[in-house]
Design a protein around this motif. Structure first.
Motif, PDB file in Angstrom:
ATOM      1  N   HIS A 294       0.840  -1.195   0.000  1.00 24.80           N
ATOM      2  CA  HIS A 294       0.000   0.000   0.000  1.00 24.80           C
ATOM      3  C   HIS A 294       0.877   1.249   0.000  1.00 24.80           C
ATOM      4  O   HIS A 294       1.684   1.468   0.909  1.00 24.80           O
ATOM      5  CB  HIS A 294      -0.922   0.005   1.228  1.00 24.80           C
ATOM      6  CG  HIS A 294      -1.903  -1.133   1.230  1.00 24.80           C
ATOM      7  ND1 HIS A 294      -3.059  -1.121   0.493  1.00 24.80           N
ATOM      8  CD2 HIS A 294      -1.876  -2.313   1.882  1.00 24.80           C
ATOM      9  CE1 HIS A 294      -3.720  -2.260   0.694  1.00 24.80           C
ATOM     10  NE2 HIS A 294      -3.019  -3.002   1.530  1.00 24.80           N
ATOM     11  N   CYS A 295       0.703   2.046  -1.044  1.00 23.37           N
ATOM     12  CA  CYS A 295       1.472   3.283  -1.207  1.00 23.37           C
ATOM     13  C   CYS A 295       0.504   4.460  -1.143  1.00 23.37           C
ATOM     14  O   CYS A 295      -0.569   4.432  -1.767  1.00 23.37           O
ATOM     15  CB  CYS A 295       2.205   3.257  -2.542  1.00 23.37           C
ATOM     16  SG  CYS A 295       3.029   4.805  -2.967  1.00 23.37           S
ATOM     17  N   ASP A 296       0.864   5.517  -0.387  1.00 27.11           N
ATOM     18  CA  ASP A 296      -0.023   6.689  -0.284  1.00 27.11           C
ATOM     19  C   ASP A 296      -0.277   7.318  -1.646  1.00 27.11           C
ATOM     20  O   ASP A 296      -1.374   7.846  -1.897  1.00 27.11           O
ATOM     21  CB  ASP A 296       0.598   7.726   0.668  1.00 27.11           C
ATOM     22  CG  ASP A 296       0.564   7.276   2.116  1.00 27.11           C
ATOM     23  OD1 ASP A 296      -0.238   6.353   2.428  1.00 27.11           O
ATOM     24  OD2 ASP A 296       1.330   7.818   2.926  1.00 27.11           O
ATOM     25  N   ASP A 297       0.707   7.273  -2.532  1.00 26.07           N
ATOM     26  CA  ASP A 297       0.553   7.905  -3.846  1.00 26.07           C
ATOM     27  C   ASP A 297      -0.017   6.949  -4.902  1.00 26.07           C
ATOM     28  O   ASP A 297      -0.848   7.342  -5.720  1.00 26.07           O
ATOM     29  CB  ASP A 297       1.904   8.433  -4.332  1.00 26.07           C
ATOM     30  CG  ASP A 297       2.426   9.552  -3.447  1.00 26.07           C
ATOM     31  OD1 ASP A 297       1.577  10.303  -2.896  1.00 26.07           O
ATOM     32  OD2 ASP A 297       3.648   9.654  -3.288  1.00 26.07           O
TER      33      ASP A 297
ATOM     34  N   TRP B 290       9.096  -6.078   8.990  1.00 21.62           N
ATOM     35  CA  TRP B 290       8.579  -6.756   7.789  1.00 21.62           C
ATOM     36  C   TRP B 290       7.546  -5.892   7.064  1.00 21.62           C
ATOM     37  O   TRP B 290       7.533  -5.822   5.836  1.00 21.62           O
ATOM     38  CB  TRP B 290       7.951  -8.090   8.214  1.00 21.62           C
ATOM     39  CG  TRP B 290       7.243  -8.851   7.126  1.00 21.62           C
ATOM     40  CD1 TRP B 290       7.805  -9.753   6.274  1.00 21.62           C
ATOM     41  CD2 TRP B 290       5.852  -8.781   6.782  1.00 21.62           C
ATOM     42  NE1 TRP B 290       6.852 -10.255   5.417  1.00 21.62           N
ATOM     43  CE2 TRP B 290       5.635  -9.670   5.706  1.00 21.62           C
ATOM     44  CE3 TRP B 290       4.772  -8.042   7.266  1.00 21.62           C
ATOM     45  CZ2 TRP B 290       4.382  -9.852   5.124  1.00 21.62           C
ATOM     46  CZ3 TRP B 290       3.521  -8.221   6.690  1.00 21.62           C
ATOM     47  CH2 TRP B 290       3.331  -9.112   5.623  1.00 21.62           C
ATOM     48  N   LYS B 291       6.732  -5.235   7.853  1.00 25.19           N
ATOM     49  CA  LYS B 291       5.590  -4.486   7.312  1.00 25.19           C
ATOM     50  C   LYS B 291       6.049  -3.283   6.495  1.00 25.19           C
ATOM     51  O   LYS B 291       5.501  -2.996   5.422  1.00 25.19           O
ATOM     52  CB  LYS B 291       4.692  -4.051   8.479  1.00 25.19           C
ATOM     53  CG  LYS B 291       3.534  -3.169   8.112  1.00 25.19           C
ATOM     54  CD  LYS B 291       2.748  -2.826   9.396  1.00 25.19           C
ATOM     55  CE  LYS B 291       1.657  -1.831   9.152  1.00 25.19           C
ATOM     56  NZ  LYS B 291       0.926  -1.493  10.397  1.00 25.19           N
ATOM     57  N   HIS B 292       7.042  -2.597   6.940  1.00 28.49           N
ATOM     58  CA  HIS B 292       7.455  -1.368   6.260  1.00 28.49           C
ATOM     59  C   HIS B 292       8.427  -1.687   5.121  1.00 28.49           C
ATOM     60  O   HIS B 292       9.429  -2.379   5.292  1.00 28.49           O
ATOM     61  CB  HIS B 292       8.108  -0.399   7.262  1.00 28.49           C
ATOM     62  CG  HIS B 292       7.115   0.190   8.212  1.00 28.49           C
ATOM     63  ND1 HIS B 292       6.272   1.220   7.876  1.00 28.49           N
ATOM     64  CD2 HIS B 292       6.801  -0.153   9.498  1.00 28.49           C
ATOM     65  CE1 HIS B 292       5.495   1.505   8.906  1.00 28.49           C
ATOM     66  NE2 HIS B 292       5.787   0.697   9.900  1.00 28.49           N
ATOM     67  N   THR B 293       8.113  -1.146   3.955  1.00 32.73           N
ATOM     68  CA  THR B 293       8.883  -1.446   2.758  1.00 32.73           C
ATOM     69  C   THR B 293       8.812  -0.250   1.820  1.00 32.73           C
ATOM     70  O   THR B 293       8.469   0.862   2.257  1.00 32.73           O
ATOM     71  CB  THR B 293       8.343  -2.729   2.083  1.00 32.73           C
ATOM     72  OG1 THR B 293       9.176  -3.074   0.981  1.00 32.73           O
ATOM     73  CG2 THR B 293       6.911  -2.565   1.629  1.00 32.73           C
ATOM     74  N   THR B 294       9.132  -0.450   0.560  1.00 34.60           N
ATOM     75  CA  THR B 294       9.040   0.630  -0.421  1.00 34.60           C
ATOM     76  C   THR B 294       8.095   0.229  -1.539  1.00 34.60           C
ATOM     77  O   THR B 294       7.916  -0.959  -1.833  1.00 34.60           O
ATOM     78  CB  THR B 294      10.419   0.956  -1.023  1.00 34.60           C
ATOM     79  OG1 THR B 294      10.960  -0.226  -1.602  1.00 34.60           O
ATOM     80  CG2 THR B 294      11.357   1.490   0.041  1.00 34.60           C
ATOM     81  N   CYS B 295       7.523   1.227  -2.169  1.00 32.43           N
ATOM     82  CA  CYS B 295       6.579   0.990  -3.253  1.00 32.43           C
ATOM     83  C   CYS B 295       7.327   0.484  -4.490  1.00 32.43           C
ATOM     84  O   CYS B 295       8.293   1.123  -4.934  1.00 32.43           O
ATOM     85  CB  CYS B 295       5.816   2.264  -3.580  1.00 32.43           C
ATOM     86  SG  CYS B 295       4.731   2.108  -5.029  1.00 32.43           S
ATOM     87  N   PRO B 296       6.889  -0.623  -5.084  1.00 32.13           N
ATOM     88  CA  PRO B 296       7.557  -1.128  -6.294  1.00 32.13           C
ATOM     89  C   PRO B 296       7.420  -0.183  -7.482  1.00 32.13           C
ATOM     90  O   PRO B 296       8.266  -0.212  -8.389  1.00 32.13           O
ATOM     91  CB  PRO B 296       6.825  -2.451  -6.574  1.00 32.13           C
ATOM     92  CG  PRO B 296       6.115  -2.793  -5.312  1.00 32.13           C
ATOM     93  CD  PRO B 296       5.795  -1.504  -4.633  1.00 32.13           C
ATOM     94  N   ASP B 297       6.396   0.676  -7.471  1.00 37.27           N
ATOM     95  CA  ASP B 297       6.174   1.564  -8.618  1.00 37.27           C
ATOM     96  C   ASP B 297       6.962   2.862  -8.518  1.00 37.27           C
ATOM     97  O   ASP B 297       7.619   3.287  -9.476  1.00 37.27           O
ATOM     98  CB  ASP B 297       4.680   1.870  -8.760  1.00 37.27           C
ATOM     99  CG  ASP B 297       3.910   0.703  -9.345  1.00 37.27           C
ATOM    100  OD1 ASP B 297       4.547  -0.303  -9.701  1.00 37.27           O
ATOM    101  OD2 ASP B 297       2.662   0.778  -9.436  1.00 37.27           O
TER     102      ASP B 297
ATOM    103  N   ALA C  22       6.265   2.677   1.948  1.00 35.45           N
ATOM    104  CA  ALA C  22       4.961   2.033   1.823  1.00 35.45           C
ATOM    105  C   ALA C  22       4.872   0.917   2.864  1.00 35.45           C
ATOM    106  O   ALA C  22       5.853   0.621   3.567  1.00 35.45           O
ATOM    107  CB  ALA C  22       4.773   1.469   0.417  1.00 35.45           C
ATOM    108  N   VAL C  23       3.697   0.334   2.983  1.00 43.66           N
ATOM    109  CA  VAL C  23       3.501  -0.761   3.947  1.00 43.66           C
ATOM    110  C   VAL C  23       2.891  -1.960   3.226  1.00 43.66           C
ATOM    111  O   VAL C  23       2.111  -1.818   2.278  1.00 43.66           O
ATOM    112  CB  VAL C  23       2.601  -0.351   5.129  1.00 43.66           C
ATOM    113  CG1 VAL C  23       3.272   0.717   5.970  1.00 43.66           C
ATOM    114  CG2 VAL C  23       1.235   0.108   4.656  1.00 43.66           C
TER     115      VAL C  23
END
Length: 908
Positions: free
Chosen positions: A450-453, A485-492, A497-498
């Motif tokens: 899930h990414c805010d943008d 684990w939950k916090h990561t980066t947006c692939p796009d 992101a989470v």
């Protein structure tokens, strides 16, 4: 060797090792089209229970039978290993779900091996392994590309005990409780992931008719769950009633717009005298926010599961689109938001529920459909039915409906749908999309970030699997607490992101696992498509019918969706389905909570796996419940001991059978030979139809016949006896594989492993077998009755007199005849008429019993069968037996003889 038992522990261990060394159950990848036999894979809860043992004995017996028939057989096993029980067990033990699950798998695998189940363990799958659930995630993303995945806010079923969402299929009973823990389910609104099973609702339902190998009960359960209804959608304008619209100064009533209702009976629209909304319909919620009485009803009074429909008037009216009349609007608890549109037109004259509601609320009840007239009343006008006490719910002829009067209900539905501007034909289903989000740890992580943008973004395929982090023992959703684990980066876009913290419903795991078995080690696709097209669908599937509207429905959906992605040619996963019956104790289902379980391990230790397997299979048809019986287990164990003694005493004898190779000179041997053929034919037919109870009884009766023959003669005819033993061993091999393998090796004819041997063949006509056996049994029973009634203690001789040929001819004519006067027809035949009063009396008997008549063996076959079976009577009564034709006997005795019922004359 005593017939009281045998060393089952040594025998079973020896042959399990031999099978493993020979790789006896391996299915080669180049098999063209193996017979696919599959039991629903188990949840590894600790140890096998008797339900498991019965299920897997059924599939194992059938798989072994098909192998002996010459088939390549695919018979795999795996573990449905995700799920909340493991998570709870880990919490209780301050451990983690994986360790607990793997320990359970090790235990249950060992027990399966001890039971002698012939699985291809090289194909074992475990759904909690990343190598497997990676493909859950991959399929989820493929479904997403196909438009079958959606995330939406919805009111969902929430189990407060399991702390997770439930699909509709997992809510049971009128009280709506959790399928797993029985806690009453609550409603919550959450953002959830769903799979679009409703896209396949029509095919899922229509294809049920083609599932001819499924139980009718399961097919009907799926039809009812999918719940297809064909009707019309139509709009009613809802507004505030003018009398409630204000001060009367000309202010227009407040309107709520057109509200759509669904009905299967638009032919009754002229009789719609009220309109009803579900308590959670948006208009109801709006009214509840403004009106304390409506709020009180919605929050405190409404009871969808109550015996009587209840509601509250709203002060709104709805305009009937057919008449223009305004009818009162109610919020009613019998209207459900997830059925239809959450709004309905009330037609109390023609719906029982609407009728009860109208009586309660004082609403008009108007009949608008009358029964169709009889053909000779075509000039009369249809009479409206009396609906003051009960609704008239059948189709008929429309009345009180203006220009539509006189139309049939079907024609009126067509016409009204065409004429009402807002109406349109519509098909709806009870089925709802499959809600797969679970707020638990021990499941497949949903591969979304899930990414805010960017919003929800699928994890790139090259990053699959998204593996579970270390277990976090916490309340609520454990993955929410796995911060790193939950916090990561947006692939796009690369922004912070989470991850999605919900896991998939474990029924996702089992919706396609049968495909993974065809290529369990494949690492670039969930399954080998070419092999799956050759090997699928599953030929015989076995499991509990409690999965009729969960696992079985989901598996059918997944198979169709995968086929539509051009990955599979088949659209149904299981050709034949057997739902095994429960194992009960004193009439009640075995249950840990009831304390009435029987340990399979104890039975194996005390009596052996073959005893447990054979007792279960002979006790009842596999699809019916049966009571576990310790005495039955002991009796089965004694039988296996007798079988071992019979084989070993023969194998250790010096019988060479070189006198009469065919045994024709020995009538008893002829009888035994015919019983061997009969047993093989009957058992084979029953194995084909999964009638293991009848098949194993045939084998046991054959062993009994062989033992009786052995005690009757001074020396058995060795070729006949050995053939009988070999046939009995092979017929029992699918169910009691260890001992039969041991005994087969001890027979002179035994060559190689029994598991690889050919199934026995027989030249026997099943209809003739039945006639012959019935003839012999009837004759023996008649002798017993005469001896008993006459008080004959020491018979000197027993004469069995076969019916004359003319009586057989008369019987055949009677069976084929449809003449009302059978006696007259028979007495016109010269070959019958010449027997005078005897013929007349027999003809009268045939006339009286003609509905129950059945063909008998031909006269020569009847005599031959009785001569071969005479030794059974001689053995039982210790008297010589003569089988005579009617011409050889006294007339007084011969006149009593009938086809299939010879006359008996006993000399004292």
């Amino acid at each position: 060797m005593s017939e009281e038992g045998y060393d089952h522990t040594a025998v079973e261990r020896r042959w399990q090792e031999a099978w493993a060394e020979a790789d006896a159950y391996r299915t080669p990848d180049d098999a063209e089209d193996p017979t696919y036999v599959l039991g629903m894979f188990p949840y590894p809860s600790g140890k096998l229970h008797m339900g498991h043992v019965r299920n897997y004995t059924i599939t194992d017996a059938y798989a072994r039978y098909r192998r002996m028939q010459g088939d390549d057989v695919l018979h795999p096993m795996g573990w449905d290993s995700f799920g909340l029980p493991a998570e709870n067990a880990a919490k209780e033990r301050d451990s983690n779900p994986r360790d607990w699950t793997m320990d359970c798998i090790d235990t249950m695998r060992g027990q399966m091996e001890a039971m002698g189940f012939g699985y291809d363990w090289d194909r074992e799958i475990t759904t909690c392994e990343p190598e497997y659930y990676r493909w859950n995630q991959w399929l989820f993303e493929q479904f997403h590309e196909e438009g079958l995945v959606e995330r939406r806010a919805a009111e969902v079923n929430w189990c407060p005990s399991c702390e997770t969402v439930l699909a509709d299929e997992q809510v049971e009973g009128e009280d709506e409780h959790c399928w797993r823990c029985d806690t009453l389910v609550e409603q919550r609104e959450l953002d959830q992931w769903t799979l679009g099973i409703t896209e396949y609702a029509d095919e899922l339902r229509s294809a049920i008719d083609d599932l001819e190998g499924w139980p009718d009960s399961v097919r009907e359960m799926q039809r009812n769950w999918i719940g297809k209804q064909e009707g019309s959608r139509v709009e009613f304008e809802v507004s505030e009633a003018r009398s409630a619209s204000g001060s009367g100064d000309g202010e227009e009533p407040r309107t709520y717009g057109p509200v759509e209702a669904f009905t299967t009976r638009l032919d009754t629209v002229h009789g719609a005298t009220f309109f009803a909304l579900a308590p959670d319909h948006p208009i109801s919620e709006e009214l509840a926010a403004e009106n304390d009485e409506v709020s009180h009803f919605v929050e405190e009074v409404a009871d969808p599961d109550g015996d009587e429909p209840n509601g509250i008037e709203t002060g709104l009216t709805a305009t009937n689109p057919a008449t223009g009349e305004e009818v009162p609007v109610f919020v009613a608890d019998f209207v459900l938001s997830d059925v239809g549109t959450g709004a309905l037109m009330g037609v109390p004259g023609h719906d029982e529920r609407d009728h009860a509601f109208a009586e309660r609320m004082g609403v008009d009840i108007v009949p608008v459909v009358a029964p169709e007239l009889e053909d000779d009343d075509t000039d009369a006008a249809p009479e409206p039915p009396d609906v003051s006490e009960d609704a008239y719910t059948e189709d008929g002829v429309v009345v009180n409906s203006g220009e539509y009067d006189g139309l049939s209900s079907a024609a009126a539905r067509e016409a009204l749908t065409a004429d009402i501007a807002s109406a349109e034909f519509h098909t709806q289903y009870r089925l709802r999309d499959w809600l797969i989000s679970r707020q638990r740890y021990w499941g497949t992580p949903i591969p979304v970030i899930h990414c805010d943008d960017c919003g929800p973004v699928m994890v790139p395929e090259e990053d699959l699997p998204v593996e579970l982090p270390e277990f976090v023992n916490t309340t609520g959703n454990p993955l929410d607490a796995a911060t790193e684990w939950k916090h990561t980066t947006c692939p796009d876009c690369g922004a912070d992101a989470v991850r999605e913290t919900d896991t998939m419903d474990t029924f996702v795991d089992s919706s396609w696992y049968f495909l993974r078995y065809v290529s369990p080690d494949l690492d670039d696709a969930p399954f080998d498509a070419e092999r799956a097209n050759d090997w699928m669908p599953v030929d015989q599937y076995v499991g509990g019918l409690e999965h009729a509207v969960m696992h079985l429905l989901y598996a059918r959906f997944a198979t169709k969706a995968i086929a539509d992605m051009d990955m599979l040619e088949h659209r149904e996963p299981f050709t034949n389905l057997l739902g095994q019956g429960m194992v009960q104790l004193e009439g009640e289902k075995m249950s840990k909570s009831k304390g009435n379980t029987v340990s399979p391990q104890r039975i194996v230790d005390e009596y052996g796996a073959d005893t447990a397997r054979l007792f279960m299979m002979q006790a009842a048809r596999p699809d019916t419940a049966f009571d576990w019986s310790e005495e039955g287990v002991k009796s089965t164990h004694r039988f296996l001991g007798r079988l071992a003694e019979t084989v070993r005493s023969f194998a250790g004898s010096d019988a060479d059978g070189d006198a009469d190779e065919d045994g024709d000179a020995d009538p008893a041997a002829r009888y035994v030979r015919s019983e061997v053929d009969a047993a093989v034919a009957v058992a084979t037919e029953n194995f084909d139809g999964l009638g293991f109870d009848l098949a194993t009884r045939e084998a046991q009766q054959l062993v009994g016949t062989l033992r009786s023959y052995r005690t009757y003669v001074d020396e058995v005819h060795a070729p006949t006896f050995e053939r009988g033993l070999e046939a009995a061993i092979k017929l029992l091999a699918p169910v009691a594989p260890h001992l039969t393998e041991e005994l087969y090796a001890e027979l002179p004819a035994g060559d190689g492993l029994l598991v690889d041997a050919d199934w026995p063949t027989a030249d026997a006509d099943l209809e003739e077998v039945d006639k012959r056996r019935q003839l012999v049994e009837n004759t023996r029973e008649d002798v017993r009755n005469i001896v008993d009634v006459a008080g004959i203690e020491d018979p000197e001789r027993v004469d069995v007199v076969v019916a004359p040929e003319w009586k057989h001819e008369a019987l055949e004519i009677a069976i084929d005849s449809d003449a009302p006067n059978l006696v007259g027809e028979l007495m016109q035949k010269p070959e019958i008429q010449r027997h005078g009063s005897a013929a007349s009396d027999y003809a009268k008997d045939l006339q009286a019993e003609r509905e129950a008549l059945r063909l008998a063996l031909a006269p020569d076959r009847e005599r031959e069968a009785l001569e071969a079976a005479a030794w059974l009577i001689e053995r039982e009564f210790e008297a010589p037996v003569r089988v005579l034709s009617a011409e050889e006997a006294d007339d007084a005795v011969a006149n009593e003889a009938e086809p299939a019922r010879p006359a008996i004359d006993i000399a004292e």
